[in-house]
Write a protein that holds these residues in place. Structure first.
Motif, PDB file in Angstrom:
ATOM      1  N   GLU A  15     -38.981 -34.219 -41.395  1.00 23.33           N
ATOM      2  CA  GLU A  15     -40.030 -33.380 -40.840  1.00 23.33           C
ATOM      3  C   GLU A  15     -39.450 -32.073 -40.316  1.00 23.33           C
ATOM      4  O   GLU A  15     -40.004 -30.994 -40.522  1.00 23.33           O
ATOM      5  N   VAL A  16     -38.288 -32.149 -39.665  1.00 23.69           N
ATOM      6  CA  VAL A  16     -37.655 -30.950 -39.124  1.00 23.69           C
ATOM      7  C   VAL A  16     -37.193 -30.046 -40.248  1.00 23.69           C
ATOM      8  O   VAL A  16     -37.424 -28.834 -40.251  1.00 23.69           O
ATOM      9  N   VAL A  17     -36.511 -30.622 -41.261  1.00 21.98           N
ATOM     10  CA  VAL A  17     -35.997 -29.836 -42.369  1.00 21.98           C
ATOM     11  C   VAL A  17     -37.129 -29.174 -43.139  1.00 21.98           C
ATOM     12  O   VAL A  17     -37.038 -28.036 -43.573  1.00 21.98           O
ATOM     13  N   ALA A  18     -38.256 -29.899 -43.306  1.00 23.34           N
ATOM     14  CA  ALA A  18     -39.351 -29.399 -44.126  1.00 23.34           C
ATOM     15  C   ALA A  18     -40.136 -28.291 -43.434  1.00 23.34           C
ATOM     16  O   ALA A  18     -40.826 -27.528 -44.079  1.00 23.34           O
ATOM     17  N   ALA A  19     -40.033 -28.197 -42.103  1.00 22.12           N
ATOM     18  CA  ALA A  19     -40.818 -27.211 -41.382  1.00 22.12           C
ATOM     19  C   ALA A  19     -40.285 -25.808 -41.632  1.00 22.12           C
ATOM     20  O   ALA A  19     -39.117 -25.521 -41.367  1.00 22.12           O
ATOM     21  N   PRO A  20     -41.089 -24.897 -42.165  1.00 24.85           N
ATOM     22  CA  PRO A  20     -40.632 -23.548 -42.442  1.00 24.85           C
ATOM     23  C   PRO A  20     -40.561 -22.704 -41.176  1.00 24.85           C
ATOM     24  O   PRO A  20     -41.192 -23.014 -40.169  1.00 24.85           O
ATOM     25  N   ALA A  21     -39.784 -21.636 -41.255  1.00 24.41           N
ATOM     26  CA  ALA A  21     -39.707 -20.712 -40.136  1.00 24.41           C
ATOM     27  C   ALA A  21     -41.037 -19.985 -39.994  1.00 24.41           C
ATOM     28  O   ALA A  21     -41.695 -19.657 -40.983  1.00 24.41           O
ATOM     29  N   GLN A  22     -41.455 -19.738 -38.765  1.00 25.40           N
ATOM     30  CA  GLN A  22     -42.717 -19.081 -38.516  1.00 25.40           C
ATOM     31  C   GLN A  22     -42.489 -17.600 -38.216  1.00 25.40           C
ATOM     32  O   GLN A  22     -41.541 -17.215 -37.537  1.00 25.40           O
ATOM     33  N   THR A  23     -43.367 -16.761 -38.744  1.00 20.01           N
ATOM     34  CA  THR A  23     -43.315 -15.334 -38.502  1.00 20.01           C
ATOM     35  C   THR A  23     -43.817 -15.035 -37.087  1.00 20.01           C
ATOM     36  O   THR A  23     -44.808 -15.597 -36.644  1.00 20.01           O
ATOM     37  N   LEU A 243     -50.002 -25.708 -49.256  1.00 24.34           N
ATOM     38  CA  LEU A 243     -48.911 -24.754 -49.463  1.00 24.34           C
ATOM     39  C   LEU A 243     -47.882 -24.790 -48.346  1.00 24.34           C
ATOM     40  O   LEU A 243     -46.696 -24.551 -48.586  1.00 24.34           O
ATOM     41  N   ARG A 244     -48.305 -25.101 -47.131  1.00 22.22           N
ATOM     42  CA  ARG A 244     -47.336 -25.058 -46.032  1.00 22.22           C
ATOM     43  C   ARG A 244     -46.290 -26.164 -46.119  1.00 22.22           C
ATOM     44  O   ARG A 244     -45.235 -26.068 -45.501  1.00 22.22           O
ATOM     45  N   SER A 245     -46.575 -27.203 -46.925  1.00 24.14           N
ATOM     46  CA  SER A 245     -45.582 -28.262 -47.099  1.00 24.14           C
ATOM     47  C   SER A 245     -45.122 -28.431 -48.544  1.00 24.14           C
ATOM     48  O   SER A 245     -44.198 -29.199 -48.801  1.00 24.14           O
ATOM     49  N   LEU A 246     -45.747 -27.720 -49.487  1.00 25.73           N
ATOM     50  CA  LEU A 246     -45.398 -27.878 -50.903  1.00 25.73           C
ATOM     51  C   LEU A 246     -44.007 -27.309 -51.160  1.00 25.73           C
ATOM     52  O   LEU A 246     -43.755 -26.135 -50.882  1.00 25.73           O
ATOM     53  N   ALA A 299     -57.026 -20.328 -42.373  1.00 28.12           N
ATOM     54  CA  ALA A 299     -56.305 -19.929 -43.577  1.00 28.12           C
ATOM     55  C   ALA A 299     -55.589 -18.594 -43.366  1.00 28.12           C
ATOM     56  O   ALA A 299     -54.455 -18.415 -43.820  1.00 28.12           O
ATOM     57  N   PHE A 300     -56.231 -17.661 -42.675  1.00 29.92           N
ATOM     58  CA  PHE A 300     -55.592 -16.374 -42.389  1.00 29.92           C
ATOM     59  C   PHE A 300     -54.386 -16.571 -41.464  1.00 29.92           C
ATOM     60  O   PHE A 300     -53.303 -16.019 -41.693  1.00 29.92           O
ATOM     61  N   ILE A 301     -54.592 -17.325 -40.383  1.00 33.00           N
ATOM     62  CA  ILE A 301     -53.500 -17.546 -39.422  1.00 33.00           C
ATOM     63  C   ILE A 301     -52.299 -18.178 -40.121  1.00 33.00           C
ATOM     64  O   ILE A 301     -51.156 -17.738 -39.947  1.00 33.00           O
ATOM     65  N   THR A 302     -52.569 -19.218 -40.899  1.00 33.72           N
ATOM     66  CA  THR A 302     -51.487 -19.924 -41.585  1.00 33.72           C
ATOM     67  C   THR A 302     -50.761 -18.987 -42.540  1.00 33.72           C
ATOM     68  O   THR A 302     -49.526 -18.964 -42.594  1.00 33.72           O
ATOM     69  N   GLY A 303     -51.518 -18.193 -43.306  1.00 35.50           N
ATOM     70  CA  GLY A 303     -50.897 -17.268 -44.256  1.00 35.50           C
ATOM     71  C   GLY A 303     -50.028 -16.227 -43.578  1.00 35.50           C
ATOM     72  O   GLY A 303     -48.936 -15.892 -44.071  1.00 35.50           O
ATOM     73  N   VAL A 304     -50.493 -15.722 -42.445  1.00 35.98           N
ATOM     74  CA  VAL A 304     -49.699 -14.740 -41.698  1.00 35.98           C
ATOM     75  C   VAL A 304     -48.449 -15.395 -41.122  1.00 35.98           C
ATOM     76  O   VAL A 304     -47.332 -14.865 -41.248  1.00 35.98           O
ATOM     77  N   LYS A 305     -48.609 -16.548 -40.489  1.00 37.57           N
ATOM     78  CA  LYS A 305     -47.476 -17.235 -39.863  1.00 37.57           C
ATOM     79  C   LYS A 305     -46.420 -17.643 -40.897  1.00 37.57           C
ATOM     80  O   LYS A 305     -45.221 -17.600 -40.620  1.00 37.57           O
ATOM     81  N   GLU A 306     -46.857 -18.050 -42.082  1.00 35.45           N
ATOM     82  CA  GLU A 306     -45.926 -18.501 -43.116  1.00 35.45           C
ATOM     83  C   GLU A 306     -45.337 -17.341 -43.920  1.00 35.45           C
ATOM     84  O   GLU A 306     -44.426 -17.549 -44.721  1.00 35.45           O
ATOM     85  N   GLY A 307     -45.863 -16.143 -43.712  1.00 33.85           N
ATOM     86  CA  GLY A 307     -45.346 -14.984 -44.433  1.00 33.85           C
ATOM     87  C   GLY A 307     -45.946 -14.776 -45.810  1.00 33.85           C
ATOM     88  O   GLY A 307     -45.442 -13.972 -46.597  1.00 33.85           O
TER      89      GLY A 307
END
Length: 376
Positions: A15-23, A243-246, A299-307
């Motif tokens: 879970e830790v490894v899979a979590a992407p860095a947040q903008t 997409l946030r976990s794919l 969807a907007f928040i997630t897209g911005v946070k994920e870059g």
């Protein structure tokens, strides 16, 4: 016992490894008093905990947990986790306890997308508590989605879709692309088994190819040429969850990202001046509806946070949407102007005439998804 502990540790590490860095997003900080995601999330979670099992605003308790409750429960659990509110977590776990015993009949039979999505909740409980009983329930539901077809909900198309490697629960309603992706993404997060999310990605591409229109939006279903707000909201939220976990090496990721960005660009064009979206997205005479606004905001928040989305363009739009949306929350911590549960119908006026409900969990759930996403 050592093997079990190792598996649990592995799940945590995964879970830790899979979590992407947040903008870092300045627009998602410095909220007016009473408007912060934590304050709103606290209110909506407390309201959910105090709410008994509901049945689409019909009288009497439901025979099984309905999908709006599932979606709100999942949102409350993720909000409790991101805020570290252990009191909330304990209460949300306690809500599930009777389902492990005398009230197990409330667990839906996983023979339809709207029922199978329930698995997202026990998966989240497993991720947070590592209790294997939750994992077993979640896996049973996620696995059943891939077949073989069985039960009362089997249709003439079930075997056709199953033979193509798709879920036999496929029905080509855009709602499905949250219902399927939510439980399958959760299965991947809980187990680390890519089979779940890879199959969900293949399913998503089938829906994109079948239903997305040239403008990036989606008809409710084939033969129903209307851009219904919450229907498109399910698709927007479903793509975001997936997409946030794919994994980046998934062969379908670029196609899904293309569909997601195309949709987001058109949603931006149709956002009202005050930040809201409408019951029929492209009809400026249509009423402003809160459940779709919450889903598009997520969807907007997630897209911005994920870059994935341009921060300068989409972060102000997301902030404006959030600040407008929360004005619809009343003194009872219920959001107003929620479209009632809606079947598909080839009739423009049918969508405009849908009842506007207060406190419907279709509207409460996305508030919690947004609050969680803003705080990550």
């Amino acid at each position: 016992m050592r093997i079990v502990k190792a598996l649990m540790i592995g799940a945590v590490l995964f879970e830790v490894v899979a979590a992407p860095a947040q903008t870092t997003v300045p627009q998602f900080k410095n909220w007016p008093e009473g408007a912060s995601p934590k304050e709103i999330g606290d209110r909506i979670t407390s309201r959910f905990i105090a709410t008994p099992h509901t049945n689409f605003n019909r009288p009497g308790p439901p025979k099984m947990i309905t999908y709006p409750e599932t979606c709100t429960w999942y949102g409350a659990l993720t909000f409790a986790k991101v805020t570290g509110n252990t009191a909330f977590t304990k209460q949300l776990v306690a809500r599930f306890d009777p389902l492990l015993g005398s009230r197990d009949t409330l667990i839906p039979t996983p023979d339809h997308v709207d029922r199978t999505v329930f698995g997202a909740v026990p998966f989240e409980l497993y991720i947070q508590t590592k209790d294997p009983r939750y994992l077993a329930i979640g896996k049973r539901m996620a696995d059943k989605q891939w077949g073989p077809p069985e039960g009362k909900m089997v249709t003439p198309d079930s075997h056709r879709f199953y033979d193509k490697g798709l879920s036999w629960q496929t029905r080509l309603w855009i709602d499905d692309m949250f219902m399927i992706t939510a439980v399958q993404s959760q299965a991947y997060r809980a187990t680390g088994d890519r089979m779940y999310i890879d199959k969900a990605a293949k399913e998503m591409v089938f829906y994109l190819d079948s239903l997305q229109q040239p403008n990036g939006l989606f008809y409710h279903a084939p033969g129903v040429p209307y851009f219904w707000g919450r229907g498109d909201g399910w698709m927007a939220a479903g793509m975001s969850e997936l997409l946030r976990s794919l994994p980046k090496d998934n062969p379908n990721r670029s196609r899904i990202m293309e569909g997601y960005k195309k949709m987001m660009a058109t949603l931006l064009k149709h956002q009202a001046e005050d930040g809201m979206w409408r019951q029929l997205i492209d009809d400026p005479t249509s009423w402003k509806e809160t459940s779709c606004t919450g889903m598009f905001t997520f969807a907007f928040i997630t897209g911005v946070k994920e870059g994935w989305l341009n921060k300068a363009t989409y972060a102000p739009a997301a902030r404006k949407a959030w600040l407008s949306l929360i004005k619809y929350i009343n003194a009872d911590n219920d959001i107003t102007e929620v479209c009632e549960g809606t079947n598909m119908k080839n009739d423009h006026q049918y969508y405009l005439n849908r009842k506007r409900i207060t406190g419907d969990l279709h509207g409460q759930a996305p508030l919690l998804w947004c609050a969680t996403a803003l705080l990550k």
